[in-house]
Motif scaffolding. Structure first.
Motif, PDB file in Angstrom:
ATOM      1  N   VAL A  87       0.831  -1.205   0.000  1.00 19.85           N
ATOM      2  CA  VAL A  87       0.000   0.000   0.000  1.00 19.85           C
ATOM      3  C   VAL A  87       0.866   1.256   0.000  1.00 19.85           C
ATOM      4  O   VAL A  87       0.611   2.206  -0.758  1.00 19.85           O
ATOM      5  CB  VAL A  87      -0.950  -0.002   1.213  1.00 19.85           C
ATOM      6  N   ILE A  88       1.900   1.281   0.843  1.00 20.29           N
ATOM      7  CA  ILE A  88       2.778   2.451   0.886  1.00 20.29           C
ATOM      8  C   ILE A  88       3.466   2.653  -0.461  1.00 20.29           C
ATOM      9  O   ILE A  88       3.624   3.785  -0.939  1.00 20.29           O
ATOM     10  CB  ILE A  88       3.818   2.309   2.014  1.00 20.29           C
ATOM     11  N   SER A  89       3.863   1.557  -1.081  1.00 18.09           N
ATOM     12  CA  SER A  89       4.485   1.649  -2.402  1.00 18.09           C
ATOM     13  C   SER A  89       3.498   2.189  -3.430  1.00 18.09           C
ATOM     14  O   SER A  89       3.857   3.013  -4.282  1.00 18.09           O
ATOM     15  CB  SER A  89       5.003   0.276  -2.835  1.00 18.09           C
ATOM     16  N   MET A  90       2.241   1.758  -3.345  1.00 17.47           N
ATOM     17  CA  MET A  90       1.214   2.273  -4.253  1.00 17.47           C
ATOM     18  C   MET A  90       1.009   3.773  -4.048  1.00 17.47           C
ATOM     19  O   MET A  90       0.897   4.534  -5.015  1.00 17.47           O
ATOM     20  CB  MET A  90      -0.104   1.523  -4.033  1.00 17.47           C
ATOM     21  N   VAL A  91       0.965   4.198  -2.792  1.00 21.02           N
ATOM     22  CA  VAL A  91       0.787   5.621  -2.487  1.00 21.02           C
ATOM     23  C   VAL A  91       1.958   6.431  -3.028  1.00 21.02           C
ATOM     24  O   VAL A  91       1.777   7.473  -3.678  1.00 21.02           O
ATOM     25  CB  VAL A  91       0.648   5.825  -0.963  1.00 21.02           C
ATOM     26  N   LEU A  92       3.166   5.951  -2.764  1.00 19.81           N
ATOM     27  CA  LEU A  92       4.361   6.677  -3.186  1.00 19.81           C
ATOM     28  C   LEU A  92       4.421   6.817  -4.702  1.00 19.81           C
ATOM     29  O   LEU A  92       4.646   7.919  -5.235  1.00 19.81           O
ATOM     30  CB  LEU A  92       5.608   5.956  -2.668  1.00 19.81           C
ATOM     31  N   TRP A  93       4.187   5.721  -5.401  1.00 27.02           N
ATOM     32  CA  TRP A  93       4.302   5.774  -6.855  1.00 27.02           C
ATOM     33  C   TRP A  93       3.102   6.445  -7.510  1.00 27.02           C
ATOM     34  O   TRP A  93       3.201   6.946  -8.631  1.00 27.02           O
ATOM     35  CB  TRP A  93       4.531   4.369  -7.409  1.00 27.02           C
ATOM     36  N   CYS A  94       1.994   6.491  -6.810  1.00 21.88           N
ATOM     37  CA  CYS A  94       0.856   7.280  -7.285  1.00 21.88           C
ATOM     38  C   CYS A  94       1.219   8.766  -7.260  1.00 21.88           C
ATOM     39  O   CYS A  94       0.933   9.507  -8.206  1.00 21.88           O
ATOM     40  CB  CYS A  94      -0.365   7.005  -6.418  1.00 21.88           C
ATOM     41  N   LEU A  95       1.872   9.193  -6.185  1.00 21.08           N
ATOM     42  CA  LEU A  95       2.318  10.579  -6.091  1.00 21.08           C
ATOM     43  C   LEU A  95       3.392  10.892  -7.133  1.00 21.08           C
ATOM     44  O   LEU A  95       3.391  11.968  -7.743  1.00 21.08           O
ATOM     45  CB  LEU A  95       2.861  10.859  -4.688  1.00 21.08           C
ATOM     46  N   ILE A  96       4.294   9.943  -7.347  1.00 19.95           N
ATOM     47  CA  ILE A  96       5.379  10.181  -8.303  1.00 19.95           C
ATOM     48  C   ILE A  96       4.839  10.281  -9.729  1.00 19.95           C
ATOM     49  O   ILE A  96       5.170  11.216 -10.473  1.00 19.95           O
ATOM     50  CB  ILE A  96       6.440   9.065  -8.202  1.00 19.95           C
ATOM     51  N   LEU A 152      -8.051  -8.251  -6.499  1.00 18.60           N
ATOM     52  CA  LEU A 152      -9.323  -7.676  -6.058  1.00 18.60           C
ATOM     53  C   LEU A 152      -9.119  -6.740  -4.871  1.00 18.60           C
ATOM     54  O   LEU A 152      -9.663  -5.628  -4.833  1.00 18.60           O
ATOM     55  CB  LEU A 152     -10.307  -8.788  -5.691  1.00 18.60           C
ATOM     56  N   VAL A 153      -8.325  -7.178  -3.913  1.00 19.64           N
ATOM     57  CA  VAL A 153      -8.045  -6.345  -2.738  1.00 19.64           C
ATOM     58  C   VAL A 153      -7.283  -5.090  -3.153  1.00 19.64           C
ATOM     59  O   VAL A 153      -7.547  -3.985  -2.656  1.00 19.64           O
ATOM     60  CB  VAL A 153      -7.248  -7.144  -1.691  1.00 19.64           C
ATOM     61  N   ALA A 154      -6.341  -5.250  -4.079  1.00 22.87           N
ATOM     62  CA  ALA A 154      -5.580  -4.097  -4.559  1.00 22.87           C
ATOM     63  C   ALA A 154      -6.487  -3.105  -5.278  1.00 22.87           C
ATOM     64  O   ALA A 154      -6.309  -1.887  -5.157  1.00 22.87           O
ATOM     65  CB  ALA A 154      -4.462  -4.559  -5.488  1.00 22.87           C
ATOM     66  N   PHE A 155      -7.466  -3.628  -6.007  1.00 20.32           N
ATOM     67  CA  PHE A 155      -8.418  -2.749  -6.697  1.00 20.32           C
ATOM     68  C   PHE A 155      -9.242  -1.950  -5.687  1.00 20.32           C
ATOM     69  O   PHE A 155      -9.474  -0.750  -5.861  1.00 20.32           O
ATOM     70  CB  PHE A 155      -9.336  -3.586  -7.590  1.00 20.32           C
ATOM     71  N   ILE A 156      -9.666  -2.617  -4.629  1.00 17.77           N
ATOM     72  CA  ILE A 156     -10.418  -1.928  -3.575  1.00 17.77           C
ATOM     73  C   ILE A 156      -9.536  -0.892  -2.882  1.00 17.77           C
ATOM     74  O   ILE A 156      -9.958   0.237  -2.612  1.00 17.77           O
ATOM     75  CB  ILE A 156     -10.960  -2.951  -2.557  1.00 17.77           C
ATOM     76  N   ALA A 157      -8.293  -1.283  -2.615  1.00 19.64           N
ATOM     77  CA  ALA A 157      -7.365  -0.363  -1.951  1.00 19.64           C
ATOM     78  C   ALA A 157      -7.065   0.847  -2.821  1.00 19.64           C
ATOM     79  O   ALA A 157      -6.889   1.962  -2.309  1.00 19.64           O
ATOM     80  CB  ALA A 157      -6.073  -1.093  -1.601  1.00 19.64           C
ATOM     81  N   MET A 158      -7.029   0.650  -4.136  1.00 23.85           N
ATOM     82  CA  MET A 158      -6.719   1.758  -5.035  1.00 23.85           C
ATOM     83  C   MET A 158      -7.758   2.871  -4.931  1.00 23.85           C
ATOM     84  O   MET A 158      -7.444   4.049  -5.119  1.00 23.85           O
ATOM     85  CB  MET A 158      -6.635   1.249  -6.475  1.00 23.85           C
ATOM     86  N   GLY A 159      -8.999   2.493  -4.605  1.00 27.62           N
ATOM     87  CA  GLY A 159     -10.032   3.507  -4.423  1.00 27.62           C
ATOM     88  C   GLY A 159      -9.702   4.474  -3.307  1.00 27.62           C
ATOM     89  O   GLY A 159     -10.115   5.639  -3.339  1.00 27.62           O
ATOM     90  N   ALA A 160      -8.966   4.001  -2.308  1.00 23.28           N
ATOM     91  CA  ALA A 160      -8.535   4.875  -1.214  1.00 23.28           C
ATOM     92  C   ALA A 160      -7.164   5.481  -1.489  1.00 23.28           C
ATOM     93  O   ALA A 160      -6.879   6.599  -1.056  1.00 23.28           O
ATOM     94  CB  ALA A 160      -8.504   4.094   0.099  1.00 23.28           C
ATOM     95  N   VAL A 161      -6.327   4.752  -2.212  1.00 25.01           N
ATOM     96  CA  VAL A 161      -4.985   5.259  -2.514  1.00 25.01           C
ATOM     97  C   VAL A 161      -5.052   6.538  -3.346  1.00 25.01           C
ATOM     98  O   VAL A 161      -4.258   7.465  -3.153  1.00 25.01           O
ATOM     99  CB  VAL A 161      -4.153   4.185  -3.244  1.00 25.01           C
ATOM    100  N   VAL A 162      -6.013   6.615  -4.267  1.00 26.08           N
ATOM    101  CA  VAL A 162      -6.112   7.805  -5.117  1.00 26.08           C
ATOM    102  C   VAL A 162      -6.470   9.051  -4.311  1.00 26.08           C
ATOM    103  O   VAL A 162      -6.330  10.175  -4.815  1.00 26.08           O
ATOM    104  CB  VAL A 162      -7.143   7.599  -6.250  1.00 26.08           C
ATOM    105  N   LEU A 163      -6.915   8.854  -3.070  1.00 28.94           N
ATOM    106  CA  LEU A 163      -7.182  10.018  -2.220  1.00 28.94           C
ATOM    107  C   LEU A 163      -5.908  10.801  -1.927  1.00 28.94           C
ATOM    108  O   LEU A 163      -5.972  11.983  -1.570  1.00 28.94           O
ATOM    109  CB  LEU A 163      -7.825   9.573  -0.899  1.00 28.94           C
ATOM    110  N   THR A 164      -4.756  10.146  -2.077  1.00 32.45           N
ATOM    111  CA  THR A 164      -3.495  10.835  -1.793  1.00 32.45           C
ATOM    112  C   THR A 164      -3.217  11.960  -2.779  1.00 32.45           C
ATOM    113  O   THR A 164      -2.428  12.861  -2.480  1.00 32.45           O
ATOM    114  CB  THR A 164      -2.314   9.851  -1.833  1.00 32.45           C
TER     115      THR A 164
END
Length: 240
Positions: A41-50, A204-216
């Protein structure tokens, strides 16, 4: 640069905090606080920001200014100038997309302050220092004051909130650095491998998590929209 920090980064500077909390509480705690999930999740958040903020907004979109102005309407006007006046269908499509984009931006501008301030008061309630009856009236008072001072202009507001945001980021660094020193393994999340592994192992879990990750990245649109107030360079320097 201090003004840009106060106005532009007030939203995106707080988004990663509540987005992480949302990730681990969404969909009946589908994302577990295990090492693999946390690093993923942290990696997804970081690379979403990058990718979205640094590469897309800072690196590409902010270069498409309309005589120094940014924002969806400025971009629409820039596109219209590049189109052939005889191609009315393309002009109509550009206008519709511009209006829809502006509508989405205004909708975000209306709902974000209310959610952010109310969430902040609800966070204070968790500590037990504020009774539940004070949350809604307190949020209304804060929002009223914030909107009342808008008449002073972006420059003064940015100058006032700039030091506040500096203090905010310094506080986050002071609180986070000891934890990183105590748990240096969290730095492995810098590698996109953990984000990819998380998405491939649990799609599936990653897809659900992405809905919250994009909040970053909520508030990233302000980098481009406020370019006319501060210019590209101060925003770029404040982000880097």
């Amino acid at each position: 640069m201090l003004g840009a920090l106060g106005v532009v980064f007030g939203d995106i500077g707080t988004s990663p905090l509540y987005s992480l909390q949302t990730v681990f509480s969404t969909h009946h705690n589908a994302v577990a606080p295990t090492e693999a999930d946390v690093l993923g999740v942290i990696s997804m958040v970081l690379w979403c920001l990058i990718t979205i903020v640094t590469v897309s907004y800072i690196g590409l979109i902010m270069r498409a200014d309309n005589q120094g102005e940014g924002g969806i309407l400025a971009l629409t006007a820039l596109i219209l100038r590049k189109l052939d006046p005889r191609r009315r269908r393309e002009i109509a499509v550009a206008l519709v997309l511009g209006v829809v984009g502006a509508g989405l931006f205004y909708g975000d501008s209306v709902i974000t302050p209310a959610i952010s301030v109310l969430s902040a008061f609800e966070g204070i309630e968790v500590t037990g220092s504020v009774p539940n009856e004070v949350i809604l009236p307190g949020a209304v008072v804060v929002l009223t004051v914030l909107f009342a001072v808008q008449r002073w202009g972006t420059g003064r507001i940015g100058g006032a909130f700039g030091p506040v945001m500096v203090l905010w980021f310094v506080t986050l660094a002071a609180m986070g650095l000891p934890q990183i020193i105590a748990h240096p393994g969290v730095l492995r999340a810098v590698s996109p491998h953990y984000a990819l592994a998380f998405m491939l192992d649990r799609p599936l879990v990653a897809f659900i998590a992405m809905g919250a990750v994009v909040l970053t990245i909520t508030g990233a649109e302000a980098l481009y929209a406020d370019m006319g107030h501060f210019g590209r360079r101060p925003i770029f320097l404040a982000w880097t």
